[in-house]
Design a protein around this motif. Structure first.
Motif, PDB file in Angstrom:
ATOM      1  N   ASP A  28      -1.569   7.569  -1.728  1.00 41.06           N
ATOM      2  CA  ASP A  28      -2.119   6.332  -2.286  1.00 41.06           C
ATOM      3  C   ASP A  28      -1.169   5.602  -3.237  1.00 41.06           C
ATOM      4  N   TRP A  29       0.109   5.915  -3.201  1.00 37.49           N
ATOM      5  CA  TRP A  29       1.036   5.366  -4.184  1.00 37.49           C
ATOM      6  C   TRP A  29       1.005   3.843  -4.221  1.00 37.49           C
ATOM      7  N   GLU A  30       0.845   3.203  -3.097  1.00 36.79           N
ATOM      8  CA  GLU A  30       0.824   1.733  -3.065  1.00 36.79           C
ATOM      9  C   GLU A  30      -0.385   1.167  -3.820  1.00 36.79           C
ATOM     10  N   GLU A  31      -1.495   1.904  -3.853  1.00 38.08           N
ATOM     11  CA  GLU A  31      -2.712   1.432  -4.521  1.00 38.08           C
ATOM     12  C   GLU A  31      -2.817   1.860  -5.981  1.00 38.08           C
ATOM     13  N   VAL A  32      -1.992   2.806  -6.410  1.00 41.71           N
ATOM     14  CA  VAL A  32      -2.062   3.301  -7.794  1.00 41.71           C
ATOM     15  C   VAL A  32      -1.612   2.193  -8.735  1.00 41.71           C
ATOM     16  N   ARG A  33      -2.453   1.878  -9.742  1.00 32.58           N
ATOM     17  CA  ARG A  33      -2.148   0.804 -10.686  1.00 32.58           C
ATOM     18  C   ARG A  33      -2.143   1.259 -12.137  1.00 32.58           C
TER      19      ARG A  33
END
Length: 55
Positions: A28-33
Motif C-alpha cells: 500500500d505504499w502509494e496510498e500511505v499518507r
C-alpha cells in the motif's frame, strides 16, 4: 538487504515529518499518507471539524 538511507521517503500529510518505507506498507505504499496511526487519527479529526465549520 537494503540500507535505511536507500529506502523511499515520504512526508507525512499531517505533521510534515519525513518517514521511510516499511515492510508492512509494501503493498500500500502509494496510498500511505501518514507517518503514524496518531497522525492519521489527528488528520481525520481536523477534517471533521473543518467540514462542520463550513456548513
Amino acid at each position: 538487504m537494503r540500507k535505511k538511507e536507500d529506502l523511499p521517503v515520504k512526508l507525512c500529510a499531517t505533521c510534515g515529518r519525513p518517514f521511510t518505507w516499511r515492510r508492512k506498507w509494501a503493498r500500500d505504499w502509494e496510498e500511505v499518507r501518514h507517518c503514524s496511526e496518531r497522525c492519521r487519527r489527528n488528520n481525520d479529526t481536523k477534517q471533521g471539524t473543518s467540514s462542520e465549520m463550513r456548513s
